[in-house]
Enzyme design. Structure first.
Site, PDB file in Angstrom:
ATOM      1  N   GLU A   1      10.888  17.821  -7.638  1.00  0.00           N
ATOM      2  CA  GLU A   1      10.568  16.898  -8.713  1.00  0.00           C
ATOM      3  C   GLU A   1       9.942  15.670  -8.060  1.00  0.00           C
ATOM      4  O   GLU A   1      10.589  14.996  -7.276  1.00  0.00           O
ATOM      5  CB  GLU A   1      11.874  16.538  -9.417  1.00  0.00           C
ATOM      6  CG  GLU A   1      11.728  15.872 -10.736  1.00  0.00           C
ATOM      7  CD  GLU A   1      13.085  15.722 -11.401  1.00  0.00           C
ATOM      8  OE1 GLU A   1      13.844  14.814 -10.996  1.00  0.00           O
ATOM      9  OE2 GLU A   1      13.388  16.535 -12.292  1.00  0.00           O
TER      10      GLU A   1
ATOM     11  N   GLN B   1      -1.623   6.893 -15.322  1.00  0.00           N
ATOM     12  CA  GLN B   1      -2.814   7.583 -14.830  1.00  0.00           C
ATOM     13  C   GLN B   1      -2.493   8.291 -13.528  1.00  0.00           C
ATOM     14  O   GLN B   1      -1.808   7.736 -12.674  1.00  0.00           O
ATOM     15  CB  GLN B   1      -3.932   6.556 -14.614  1.00  0.00           C
ATOM     16  CG  GLN B   1      -5.242   7.131 -14.127  1.00  0.00           C
ATOM     17  CD  GLN B   1      -6.341   6.074 -14.071  1.00  0.00           C
ATOM     18  OE1 GLN B   1      -6.495   5.283 -14.981  1.00  0.00           O
ATOM     19  NE2 GLN B   1      -7.097   6.077 -12.994  1.00  0.00           N
TER      20      GLN B   1
ATOM     21  N   ASN C   1      -4.306  10.163 -10.166  1.00  0.00           N
ATOM     22  CA  ASN C   1      -5.563  10.233  -9.425  1.00  0.00           C
ATOM     23  C   ASN C   1      -5.405  11.198  -8.260  1.00  0.00           C
ATOM     24  O   ASN C   1      -4.295  11.379  -7.745  1.00  0.00           O
ATOM     25  CB  ASN C   1      -5.943   8.848  -8.890  1.00  0.00           C
ATOM     26  CG  ASN C   1      -6.123   7.843 -10.000  1.00  0.00           C
ATOM     27  OD1 ASN C   1      -6.826   8.091 -10.962  1.00  0.00           O
ATOM     28  ND2 ASN C   1      -5.475   6.708  -9.871  1.00  0.00           N
TER      29      ASN C   1
ATOM     30  N   LYS D   1       1.405   1.973  -7.353  1.00  0.00           N
ATOM     31  CA  LYS D   1       1.029   3.367  -7.071  1.00  0.00           C
ATOM     32  C   LYS D   1       2.201   4.117  -6.460  1.00  0.00           C
ATOM     33  O   LYS D   1       2.959   3.554  -5.670  1.00  0.00           O
ATOM     34  CB  LYS D   1      -0.144   3.419  -6.082  1.00  0.00           C
ATOM     35  CG  LYS D   1      -1.413   2.788  -6.587  1.00  0.00           C
ATOM     36  CD  LYS D   1      -2.492   2.807  -5.513  1.00  0.00           C
ATOM     37  CE  LYS D   1      -3.768   2.146  -6.002  1.00  0.00           C
ATOM     38  NZ  LYS D   1      -4.804   2.117  -4.958  1.00  0.00           N
TER      39      LYS D   1
ATOM     40  N   TYR E   1      -1.958  10.336  -6.484  1.00  0.00           N
ATOM     41  CA  TYR E   1      -1.108   9.193  -6.768  1.00  0.00           C
ATOM     42  C   TYR E   1      -1.110   8.849  -8.244  1.00  0.00           C
ATOM     43  O   TYR E   1      -2.073   9.070  -8.960  1.00  0.00           O
ATOM     44  CB  TYR E   1      -1.485   7.973  -5.921  1.00  0.00           C
ATOM     45  CG  TYR E   1      -2.869   7.420  -6.099  1.00  0.00           C
ATOM     46  CD1 TYR E   1      -3.105   6.366  -6.970  1.00  0.00           C
ATOM     47  CD2 TYR E   1      -3.942   7.933  -5.373  1.00  0.00           C
ATOM     48  CE1 TYR E   1      -4.374   5.830  -7.121  1.00  0.00           C
ATOM     49  CE2 TYR E   1      -5.204   7.409  -5.506  1.00  0.00           C
ATOM     50  CZ  TYR E   1      -5.422   6.359  -6.386  1.00  0.00           C
ATOM     51  OH  TYR E   1      -6.674   5.849  -6.540  1.00  0.00           O
TER      52      TYR E   1
ATOM     53  N   GLU F   1     -11.846  -4.284  -9.615  1.00  0.00           N
ATOM     54  CA  GLU F   1     -11.732  -3.629  -8.317  1.00  0.00           C
ATOM     55  C   GLU F   1     -12.020  -4.609  -7.180  1.00  0.00           C
ATOM     56  O   GLU F   1     -12.924  -5.437  -7.276  1.00  0.00           O
ATOM     57  CB  GLU F   1     -12.744  -2.477  -8.309  1.00  0.00           C
ATOM     58  CG  GLU F   1     -12.757  -1.631  -7.108  1.00  0.00           C
ATOM     59  CD  GLU F   1     -13.742  -0.477  -7.269  1.00  0.00           C
ATOM     60  OE1 GLU F   1     -13.318   0.651  -7.042  1.00  0.00           O
ATOM     61  OE2 GLU F   1     -14.926  -0.722  -7.622  1.00  0.00           O
TER      62      GLU F   1
ATOM     63  N   LYS G   1     -19.055   0.538   1.308  1.00  0.00           N
ATOM     64  CA  LYS G   1     -18.366  -0.588   0.661  1.00  0.00           C
ATOM     65  C   LYS G   1     -17.099  -0.983   1.422  1.00  0.00           C
ATOM     66  O   LYS G   1     -16.716  -2.141   1.424  1.00  0.00           O
ATOM     67  CB  LYS G   1     -18.048  -0.288  -0.806  1.00  0.00           C
ATOM     68  CG  LYS G   1     -16.893   0.652  -1.015  1.00  0.00           C
ATOM     69  CD  LYS G   1     -16.541   0.766  -2.487  1.00  0.00           C
ATOM     70  CE  LYS G   1     -15.239   1.522  -2.652  1.00  0.00           C
ATOM     71  NZ  LYS G   1     -14.739   1.498  -4.004  1.00  0.00           N
ATOM     72  N   ASP G   2     -16.460  -0.034   2.094  1.00  0.00           N
ATOM     73  CA  ASP G   2     -15.272  -0.353   2.884  1.00  0.00           C
ATOM     74  C   ASP G   2     -15.650  -0.913   4.252  1.00  0.00           C
ATOM     75  O   ASP G   2     -15.019  -1.842   4.748  1.00  0.00           O
ATOM     76  CB  ASP G   2     -14.376   0.875   3.042  1.00  0.00           C
ATOM     77  CG  ASP G   2     -13.734   1.297   1.730  1.00  0.00           C
ATOM     78  OD1 ASP G   2     -13.614   0.447   0.816  1.00  0.00           O
ATOM     79  OD2 ASP G   2     -13.350   2.461   1.597  1.00  0.00           O
TER      80      ASP G   2
END
Length: 191
Positions: free
Chosen positions: A28, A46, A48, A72, A132, A143, A167-168
């Site tokens: 679980e 949500q 992801n 998360k 997650y 963001e 972008k990172d």
């Protein structure tokens, strides 16, 4: 379901109970009732999932600003990765401190990261899948990201990244995000 506190207050390692027999195993991964019994009150809305094909893929450090900040619950369902959480709440006694945990399909551990923390990971094997839960919806306008190699934070990634999104790779440093007002998390004593 053992819940292990990390060296960052509010960040927990979750070790689900795994039940195995000749057919395989069952576990679980989330139970609102069991988490609440541990004092962990989250309303996840949500799920992801991402896949990284090559070892050395680094994603992060990512966060979402208020009012769309996200907690998360992260787990690795294929391969192995090093998962990282960084406290980015202004005035926090843990500000810019980080914790890392190896998550793998084999160890089945999960990392619970509250709001006000940046998140990132590096893959330690090829073919890595991460899943997650988030307690708020993705909002592109909220963001944000911080450089993975920010010296103020000083994360030991245990491996050198070989694949990194532009972008990172070009993300601002934490001090620049703070100075420009692009981080709006404030530490409050009850956090």
């Amino acid at each position: 379901m053992p819940v292990i506190e990390t060296n960052l207050k509010g960040v927990f390692i979750i070790e689900p109970k795994v039940f195995g027999d000749a057919r395989g195993w069952f576990m679980e991964t989330w139970s609102k009732v069991k988490f609440e019994a541990e004092g962990l009150n989250f309303d996840f809305v949500q799920d992801n999932q991402s896949y990284s094909a090559q070892k050395g893929t680094l994603r992060g450090l990512h966060y979402q600003l208020n009012p769309m900040a996200q907690a998360k619950l992260v787990r690795c369902t294929r391969g192995k990765l090093l998962d990282v959480a960084v406290d980015i709440r202004k005035n926090s006694p843990q500000f810019a401190k980080w914790v890392s945990v190896e998550l793998s399909a084999e160890n089945k551990r999960q990392l619970l990261i509250p709001r006000g923390f940046a998140h990132g990971f590096i893959t330690l094997t090829d073919d890595v899948e991460i899943q997650y839960k988030a307690d708020n919806y993705y909002a592109p306008h909220c963001e944000g990201n911080i450089r993975w190699d920010d010296p103020q934070i000083g994360i030991d990634w245990t491996a050198t990244p070989t694949i990194l999104a532009e972008k990172d790779a070009n993300a601002p440093f934490l001090k620049d995000r703070i100075e420009s007002g692009q981080i709006n998390f404030i530490f409050e004593e009850e956090d």
